[in-house]
Design a protein around this motif. Structure first.
Motif, PDB file in Angstrom:
ATOM      1  N   UNK A 117       0.813  -1.217   0.000  1.00  0.00           N
ATOM      2  CA  UNK A 117       0.000   0.000   0.000  1.00  0.00           C
ATOM      3  C   UNK A 117       0.849   1.270   0.000  1.00  0.00           C
ATOM      4  N   UNK A 118       1.953   1.295   0.741  1.00  0.00           N
ATOM      5  CA  UNK A 118       2.805   2.480   0.772  1.00  0.00           C
ATOM      6  C   UNK A 118       3.328   2.799  -0.618  1.00  0.00           C
ATOM      7  N   UNK A 119       3.792   1.764  -1.338  1.00  0.00           N
ATOM      8  CA  UNK A 119       4.302   1.966  -2.695  1.00  0.00           C
ATOM      9  C   UNK A 119       3.187   2.406  -3.643  1.00  0.00           C
ATOM     10  N   UNK A 120       1.984   1.883  -3.429  1.00  0.00           N
ATOM     11  CA  UNK A 120       0.853   2.266  -4.270  1.00  0.00           C
ATOM     12  C   UNK A 120       0.525   3.747  -4.104  1.00  0.00           C
ATOM     13  N   UNK A 121       0.467   4.214  -2.877  1.00  0.00           N
ATOM     14  CA  UNK A 121       0.159   5.625  -2.621  1.00  0.00           C
ATOM     15  C   UNK A 121       1.266   6.515  -3.185  1.00  0.00           C
ATOM     16  N   UNK A 122       2.508   6.078  -3.011  1.00  0.00           N
ATOM     17  CA  UNK A 122       3.642   6.827  -3.571  1.00  0.00           C
ATOM     18  C   UNK A 122       3.514   6.927  -5.095  1.00  0.00           C
ATOM     19  N   UNK A 148      -7.321   5.935   2.468  1.00  0.00           N
ATOM     20  CA  UNK A 148      -7.144   6.079   3.920  1.00  0.00           C
ATOM     21  C   UNK A 148      -7.608   4.863   4.709  1.00  0.00           C
ATOM     22  N   UNK A 149      -8.461   4.026   4.119  1.00  0.00           N
ATOM     23  CA  UNK A 149      -8.970   2.874   4.870  1.00  0.00           C
ATOM     24  C   UNK A 149      -7.866   1.918   5.298  1.00  0.00           C
ATOM     25  N   UNK A 150      -6.742   1.915   4.584  1.00  0.00           N
ATOM     26  CA  UNK A 150      -5.643   0.998   4.927  1.00  0.00           C
ATOM     27  C   UNK A 150      -5.060   1.309   6.312  1.00  0.00           C
ATOM     28  N   UNK A 151      -5.335   2.502   6.819  1.00  0.00           N
ATOM     29  CA  UNK A 151      -4.816   2.872   8.145  1.00  0.00           C
ATOM     30  C   UNK A 151      -5.514   2.111   9.271  1.00  0.00           C
ATOM     31  N   UNK A 152      -6.576   1.407   8.933  1.00  0.00           N
ATOM     32  CA  UNK A 152      -7.252   0.591   9.919  1.00  0.00           C
ATOM     33  C   UNK A 152      -6.949  -0.894   9.785  1.00  0.00           C
ATOM     34  N   UNK A 201       1.736   2.353   9.997  1.00  0.00           N
ATOM     35  CA  UNK A 201       0.564   3.194   9.716  1.00  0.00           C
ATOM     36  C   UNK A 201       0.936   4.671   9.681  1.00  0.00           C
ATOM     37  N   UNK A 202       1.803   5.082  10.565  1.00  0.00           N
ATOM     38  CA  UNK A 202       2.234   6.484  10.566  1.00  0.00           C
ATOM     39  C   UNK A 202       3.041   6.815   9.320  1.00  0.00           C
ATOM     40  N   UNK A 203       3.821   5.851   8.843  1.00  0.00           N
ATOM     41  CA  UNK A 203       4.585   6.054   7.606  1.00  0.00           C
ATOM     42  C   UNK A 203       3.644   6.200   6.424  1.00  0.00           C
ATOM     43  N   UNK A 204       2.623   5.360   6.380  1.00  0.00           N
ATOM     44  CA  UNK A 204       1.624   5.445   5.311  1.00  0.00           C
ATOM     45  C   UNK A 204       0.859   6.760   5.409  1.00  0.00           C
ATOM     46  N   UNK A 205       0.502   7.156   6.618  1.00  0.00           N
ATOM     47  CA  UNK A 205      -0.219   8.419   6.817  1.00  0.00           C
ATOM     48  C   UNK A 205       0.606   9.599   6.291  1.00  0.00           C
ATOM     49  N   UNK A 206       1.907   9.586   6.555  1.00  0.00           N
ATOM     50  CA  UNK A 206       2.788  10.658   6.059  1.00  0.00           C
ATOM     51  C   UNK A 206       2.766  10.720   4.537  1.00  0.00           C
ATOM     52  N   UNK A 207       2.808   9.558   3.892  1.00  0.00           N
ATOM     53  CA  UNK A 207       2.767   9.517   2.422  1.00  0.00           C
ATOM     54  C   UNK A 207       1.411   9.968   1.910  1.00  0.00           C
ATOM     55  N   UNK A 208       0.352   9.611   2.632  1.00  0.00           N
ATOM     56  CA  UNK A 208      -1.001  10.011   2.246  1.00  0.00           C
ATOM     57  C   UNK A 208      -1.156  11.528   2.299  1.00  0.00           C
ATOM     58  N   UNK A 209      -0.547  12.149   3.314  1.00  0.00           N
ATOM     59  CA  UNK A 209      -0.613  13.607   3.437  1.00  0.00           C
ATOM     60  C   UNK A 209       0.136  14.307   2.298  1.00  0.00           C
ATOM     61  N   UNK A 210       1.127  13.638   1.728  1.00  0.00           N
ATOM     62  CA  UNK A 210       1.837  14.213   0.577  1.00  0.00           C
ATOM     63  C   UNK A 210       0.946  14.198  -0.658  1.00  0.00           C
ATOM     64  N   UNK A 211       0.053  13.189  -0.727  1.00  0.00           N
ATOM     65  CA  UNK A 211      -0.904  13.136  -1.836  1.00  0.00           C
ATOM     66  C   UNK A 211      -1.965  14.211  -1.658  1.00  0.00           C
ATOM     67  N   UNK A 212      -2.528  14.304  -0.439  1.00  0.00           N
ATOM     68  CA  UNK A 212      -3.481  15.368  -0.119  1.00  0.00           C
ATOM     69  C   UNK A 212      -3.590  15.515   1.390  1.00  0.00           C
TER      70      UNK A 212
END
Length: 264
Positions: free
Chosen positions: A157-162, A198-202, A211-222
């Motif tokens: 998921x992290x790579x997908x969001x990136x 964002x659902x992946x955070x659950x 999860x915090x690493x993914x959240x950081x990447x998500x915030x870079x998207x929006x």
């Protein structure tokens, strides 16, 4: 040698001969009429950089699941229409596409594209280069769905969001600015995509640090309020409320879509 998805596909594209090239993963299948019907439309529309069609999902044994059909008119779509559509996501039924080789050459094939979201990145780049695309509503491909008990896809998921972020930063936003278009649709598209991700955070497969690493990447998207709120809800155990609402909304949209398609 496994060079990663983007580099492997790049190598295959560059070795392919002929004006039209089909990208087909090894576990998917083409309908017997796929080549004829799509190539005829591509020849009729020389400014189509790629063509695609509706697909039938199949399981590991080849059993039929659901059909995937886009909510758009079939035929030629201009580069302008394609770019505006791309601002809301990757608009193909499945990653079974027929490419025009000179369109691939113009965007330097898969060179420099991310390993995840590479297909979306390529299609957007082809549209940004001035090419439209062809879509046929007839089912011409069979897209295999695999069970994933080890949750390998979810763990990426992290790579997908990136990869999604790179599509917007490297292709969609620059071309909107270059053409002096209003960026609001792009910003809205990023908000919607980030909200959906964002659902992946659950998910229980990720620990708190992941999860915090993914959240950081998500915030870079929006980093819009909506994305922050949904992220907080999923991180703090309220994700079922969001998931239930999204499921209901998706089902209602699907039913409305089917009703409109039948009336056409």
């Amino acid at each position: 040698m496994n060079l990663g998805i983007a580099k492997n596909v790049d190598c295959c594209f560059r070795m392919a001969k002929g004006e039209l090239i089909v990208r087909l993963d090894s576990d998917d299948c083409l309908h017997p009429e796929y080549i004829q019907e799509l190539s005829e439309e591509m020849i009729k529309n020389p400014n189509a950089g790629y063509g695609h069609a509706a697909v039938q999902e199949i399981d590991e044994q080849g059993g039929y699941l659901r059909e995937r059909r886009l909510f758009r008119k079939q035929g030629f779509q201009t580069d302008v229409e394609a770019l505006r559509s791309a601002s809301t996501g990757y608009r193909v039924a499945a990653n079974i596409l027929m490419f025009r080789k000179n369109a691939l050459e113009k965007v330097d094939f898969m060179n420099g594209r991310p390993n995840f979201g590479e297909d979306y990145h390529l299609a957007a780049a082809i549209s940004a280069a001035g090419f439209g695309n062809i879509y046929l509503s007839k089912t011409l491909g069979y897209y295999r769905i695999w069970t994933d008990p080890a949750k390998i896809r979810q763990k990426r998921k992290l790579d997908e969001i990136h990869g999604l972020r790179r599509v917007f930063e490297e292709v969609i936003e620059p071309v909107f600015l270059e053409r002096n278009w209003n960026l609001r649709p792009v910003l809205n598209g990023k908000i919607q995509i980030a909200s959906n991700q964002a659902d992946c955070l659950g998910w229980k497969i990720f620990n708190h640090v992941e999860k915090l690493t993914i959240f950081t990447e998500l915030m870079k998207l929006s980093s819009a309020r909506q994305v922050k709120l949904l992220s907080w809800m999923h991180l703090n155990g309220f994700g079922m409320l969001v998931t239930g609402y999204n499921f209901l909304e998706t089902r209602l949209k699907a039913l409305a879509k089917k009703a409109i398609q039948r009336s056409d």
